[in-house]
Write a protein that holds these residues in place. Structure first.
Motif, PDB file in Angstrom:
ATOM      1  N   VAL A 134      61.709  33.041  37.653  1.00 53.89           N
ATOM      2  CA  VAL A 134      62.701  32.586  36.679  1.00 53.89           C
ATOM      3  C   VAL A 134      61.977  32.333  35.361  1.00 53.89           C
ATOM      4  O   VAL A 134      60.868  31.790  35.355  1.00 53.89           O
ATOM      5  N   TYR A 135      62.580  32.772  34.270  1.00 50.05           N
ATOM      6  CA  TYR A 135      62.020  32.460  32.952  1.00 50.05           C
ATOM      7  C   TYR A 135      62.219  30.981  32.662  1.00 50.05           C
ATOM      8  O   TYR A 135      63.358  30.488  32.736  1.00 50.05           O
ATOM      9  N   ALA A 154      73.084  32.344  38.931  1.00 48.71           N
ATOM     10  CA  ALA A 154      73.240  31.034  39.570  1.00 48.71           C
ATOM     11  C   ALA A 154      71.926  30.586  40.193  1.00 48.71           C
ATOM     12  O   ALA A 154      71.558  29.406  40.118  1.00 48.71           O
ATOM     13  N   ASN A 155      71.210  31.518  40.791  1.00 48.52           N
ATOM     14  CA  ASN A 155      69.918  31.152  41.376  1.00 48.52           C
ATOM     15  C   ASN A 155      68.969  30.657  40.302  1.00 48.52           C
ATOM     16  O   ASN A 155      68.207  29.714  40.529  1.00 48.52           O
ATOM     17  N   SER A 163      67.486  26.827  39.852  1.00 43.85           N
ATOM     18  CA  SER A 163      66.037  26.693  39.779  1.00 43.85           C
ATOM     19  C   SER A 163      65.624  25.928  38.528  1.00 43.85           C
ATOM     20  O   SER A 163      64.730  25.082  38.556  1.00 43.85           O
ATOM     21  N   LEU A 164      66.293  26.216  37.428  1.00 47.83           N
ATOM     22  CA  LEU A 164      65.942  25.579  36.158  1.00 47.83           C
ATOM     23  C   LEU A 164      66.487  24.168  36.070  1.00 47.83           C
ATOM     24  O   LEU A 164      65.908  23.313  35.385  1.00 47.83           O
ATOM     25  N   GLY A 165      67.625  23.961  36.708  1.00 40.99           N
ATOM     26  CA  GLY A 165      68.245  22.645  36.599  1.00 40.99           C
ATOM     27  C   GLY A 165      68.807  22.346  35.227  1.00 40.99           C
ATOM     28  O   GLY A 165      69.004  21.191  34.865  1.00 40.99           O
ATOM     29  N   CYS A 166      69.079  23.390  34.468  1.00 40.23           N
ATOM     30  CA  CYS A 166      69.632  23.148  33.134  1.00 40.23           C
ATOM     31  C   CYS A 166      71.099  23.536  33.099  1.00 40.23           C
ATOM     32  O   CYS A 166      71.628  24.093  34.053  1.00 40.23           O
ATOM     33  N   ALA A 210      73.851  28.932  45.608  1.00 42.94           N
ATOM     34  CA  ALA A 210      72.516  29.260  45.104  1.00 42.94           C
ATOM     35  C   ALA A 210      71.487  28.256  45.588  1.00 42.94           C
ATOM     36  O   ALA A 210      70.328  28.607  45.854  1.00 42.94           O
ATOM     37  N   THR A 211      71.912  27.019  45.707  1.00 41.19           N
ATOM     38  CA  THR A 211      70.988  26.000  46.196  1.00 41.19           C
ATOM     39  C   THR A 211      70.538  26.336  47.619  1.00 41.19           C
ATOM     40  O   THR A 211      69.351  26.252  47.964  1.00 41.19           O
TER      41      THR A 211
END
Lengths: 347, 347, 347, 347
Positions: free
Chosen positions: A150-151, A178-179, A183-186, A260-261
């Protein structure tokens, strides 16, 4: 039952989405997107993204990507993308078809993530404003990437700034958006337009939908001709309500996040369970729902004998395999896979 | 509740098809058409058509038509079709897009049906084998037609023979193929390949499916590049099983026939009820599920005030309207419409 | 020697132009249009047209037309043109190719000349802003026409106003622009941009050049991408000086006018000499350098036996023939043709 | 006068060719390639190549290349070429345009020459017969290369065999074919079809013609649709005789050989004169008419101050320059350049 980690497309449809499809099947509704479910999608996505955007529903991710790039890039344009990007490797030239012949320029960079440095090396090889050459028109980045990474948001912002300074548009292939978000939580807004994304392929199919992808156009000029391009591509769905219903259900109650989680969690668990086993090497950081791993032939054979399913992945090097965790992945499947691998490794 | 005769796309999905979609949602399945439901489609259609044929599932009728014509016709080819044909009037140039620029040649003929005479007049205007001109490559006929009529089988055979004698391919746009079959009372085989059809857009969406169209390729040479064309068009569905399931359910138990029988019957009843009313004129023979009718403005307004829905149809002349009966049309809706019209006509 | 009236392309190159080509062959010059002769073309044409315009040299009229239309019209656009227009009848789909699949809409009107009424009938058949349909993007008119007639200037102005009111662009196919100018007796400016022409295919090849056509872009927005389109079409000439030299020579000393005056005069003389002969009918008004005539088979055979050359022209009806007078046509050839025809007519 | 080594396109036209153009300007001739000079070209080239081949004249090398590749490769095909190949770097996407969106795959290899090893590394990255990917359709090699080198004949044969074994076609970009022939000292037949070349862009413009390139089709299946493709591309020249005349003159009396011999000789002399000077490095073997050289800034500046012309060439590394010797290069120019360089080097 052993786990199937072939592809997120192998998983079925989330019950919430199946219910929404059935729920949409009541009475008559105008065709070709003039139904209430489709008409309310724009407001629904505006809420999700905290701003207005144009929304165009299509049935496949390839269509979303190709239409997006065609909006960004003239036929004599070039699209800079990672050398492993789906748009250049796995879509049989759909972007070339929809753009009427633009050039996809593969850029090498570690772990599936473009960098400004790598982009710059490609960009500076162009002679700008010289009609003998195609001209850089767009950057396309995949979030999450084809390497399961993930970026970070500052990387997206940096690429966006670099892209816009050079007069190009930024497309995000969000087949696994969504994944990445999980992952980013933003917020979705922070992950996209606030960082400078002009147009997004918003994927839901890989994360629990039946077939539903949305082109989200943040930069209004890119939306102007989209309705024509979509129809012309055979992508305007006559009974649109059944596709829009999927997207409503996907956004409502944060289904996208729950799915996604689960998928990301399964991938993380797989990777944790496998790492450190003799002969096993995790190839890329596991930041979404995919694990790229090298493992001995005997281990792969043994796992398959027990019914586990996954692809060989030569791009990941000798012994490379790809494990994709879907939204339906269970803890049992993951534990079973890890236990079997350990067993085969003699541990 | 009054009737909605706007479009067969306005109707929902048949319960049998909805059940099949839900039924397909079990466990994992290979993506992109490698699942058992998709793989068994070919045999299922072979049974239906009494011979082998290649089957390519897509999500829209426009895609089925455009891909079919692209297989029939090079970029410098011409497609002869009725001047009201969907492929030339209602697809925003999708055939031009997929063929890379072939020319659609509209041919005028009564009641939406091409005739050999009309085709011949267009054909003879071409200078054959002259590289200054596009060259006739395909004939596309719609069965049922855009005028709600149906080609008798000897007409299809005659057009097919004429087409093949001139080295062209014959495409049938079967967006309403089931309606035509029911109207003709012949077998699917007789209606298509035995009559000389090379490639068929087999539509199910307008007749009760959610989104499922199949390109049926009878002439094997036309199938060769179809998988590439389809993927490149963004038309290869990742979770194909949910689309193939629709087609299985559509063929099984003759759902296609039951739906089309109901729709055709409703159209016939509408047309019978309306004909003879003062100021009302049925424009085309009603042979499938559509009624094209001229009626006074006051009658149309009155019907709409009561909640009936239908489109104005200027092509049908002054006061022209189109009534489309869907697979969900009820006797009550039809009787209600006719009664209201009679009432408004003062009868 | 008897006359050849096959085509203006059959004639050779005017000596002034041949001299200019030879004269350009001195020393080295930058390639691809960066040479002085090409760079000064813009000023030369600005002088000719009494205003600035962008100039793009290409080698064929088909390229000039197709590139012009591609600048005017998106892939989902439609070009309204006369049903006999070269762009739709004689270019093997080049406009479809260069526009990436736009639709050419043939409009019927007498004597090769579009009228606002005829255009309007086609235009109103479109559903505007409906993504199910291609959208009207450009009108293309030929000046002089394919029927050997010329639009009076008020007709061009009227069509231009009508075109612009509807948001379309106006292209003029000037393959025989000089013939029209001479016939009209007006200035190049009055014949084009002052009347509302947005982009012109300025032809010289049919009127004495070797191979030299210029796209003249009056509406600046249409020029923006032309350099890329031209290169991409393989139309950027490496030794451009030899093409630009032709255009300089064509404009200098009014060679264009002298050549067209001769060609038009010859056509007029042919038409006057033939009209009134028994069995002979002039089909269209002769206003440029072409005569469309019906004549008995015996007369045509007799003329050919004596060595005269011309084409049968079925579009002109039974016994239709086309006589094209080139810039090289001599009075002797014309007199000889007329005398022979009279003789064969028994007069 | 100092020498101009900018480009072979900067040179003028050989007197023999200018004479042939003038000589073709006599009387009337059928247009669009039906003239005697064009019709006899096929026999002329058959003589040159010692076998029948189809010949299609066009005005630019870009057109010849793009049309050739379109004949070799479907829209979903891929063209493997050197990363410096003109077709992928310098034609603004013309091959993508003419193929309707095929993919150009750049392959890295030393000195501009593809090798079977390098091709194989690219080829094996494709998943064959997988509709998710474009499929390898053609190899395009440039002879002489963009690095001024020439493929030895066994290399061409090896590449051809490798190409054909994989079901692909072999295109040769012969923009500098004569320079390669002279360098190789072999027959045109040995250099092409006997080695396995399927289609050749035969260039004459860079070697003394005004504008004349021929597509030579050795593999007959590739010729089938070429006439349509060419017309559609706006590449069918109306007064073809003036282009064919150039090619006759080019072949007659071995003008091609004399011109290329002079150009190659000049390049060799330049390279010999420069090599060994302090700070000067010859980057690629000089085997045709181009010299790629690194030289200090001061030397380049000094040469330009004296009037010598050449391009900076960043691809050749720091201080990279390109010197192209044309057919008009004189011994004095070469000697002058070398002397000046020596002087500037303090020798």
């Amino acid at each position: 039952m052993p786990g199937c980690f072939l592809s997120d497309n192998s998983a079925g449809v989330s019950p919430e989405i199946m219910d929404a499809i059935a729920g949409a099947n009541s009475g008559m509704a105008a065709g070709y997107g003039a139904d209430p479910l489709t008409e309310s999608l724009k407001a629904r996505f505006a809420d999700f993204f905290e701003r207005e955007a144009e929304v165009f529903v299509v049935a496949t991710g390839t269509a979303a990507n190709a239409l997006s790039l065609a909006a960004c890039c003239p036929p004599w344009g070039a699209v800079l993308c990672h050398e492993q990007a789906h748009v250049t490797v796995d879509e049989c030239g759909a972007p070339e078809f929809y753009t009427a012949g633009a050039k996809l320029c593969p850029v090498a960079a570690p772990h599936g993530r473009l960098t400004v440095e790598a982009l710059d090396a490609t960009f500076t090889s162009f002679r700008l404003n010289d009609p003998h050459q195609t001209q850089p028109g767009a950057v396309s980045l995949s979030q999450a990437t084809e390497a399961g990474t993930v970026y970070p948001m500052d990387a997206v912002r940096e690429i966006a700034a670099w892209t816009h300074e050079r007069g190009m548009k930024l497309h995000m292939d969000g087949a696994r958006f969504a994944n990445a978000l999980v992952s980013l939580g933003c917020t979705p807004a922070d992950a996209t337009w606030r960082a400078g994304v002009d147009i997004l392929s918003f994927g839901a199919t890989k994360n629990g939908a039946l077939a539903a992808e949305a082109i989200i156009v943040f930069e209004p000029s890119l939306a102007r001709s989209m309705a024509y391009r979509r129809k012309r591509g055979g992508q305007l769905l006559s009974k649109s309500r059944f596709f829009s219903a999927q997207l409503h259900a996907y956004l409502d109650g944060d289904l996208w996040r729950r799915n996604a989680t689960r998928a990301n969690g399964a991938a993380t668990a797989l990777s944790r369970g496998l790492s450190g086993l003799p002969g096993v090497e995790i190839v890329h950081p596991v930041e979404a729902n995919e694990v790229f791993v090298r493992m001995p032939e005997a281990m792969a054979d043994g796992l398959r004998l027990q019914g586990f399913q996954f692809l060989d992945w030569p791009k990941a090097g000798r012994g490379g395999r790809r494990l994709v965790a879907s939204a339906n992945a269970t803890d049992d499947e993951v534990r079973g896979f890890v236990a079997a691998a350990k067993d085969l490794a003699g541990q």
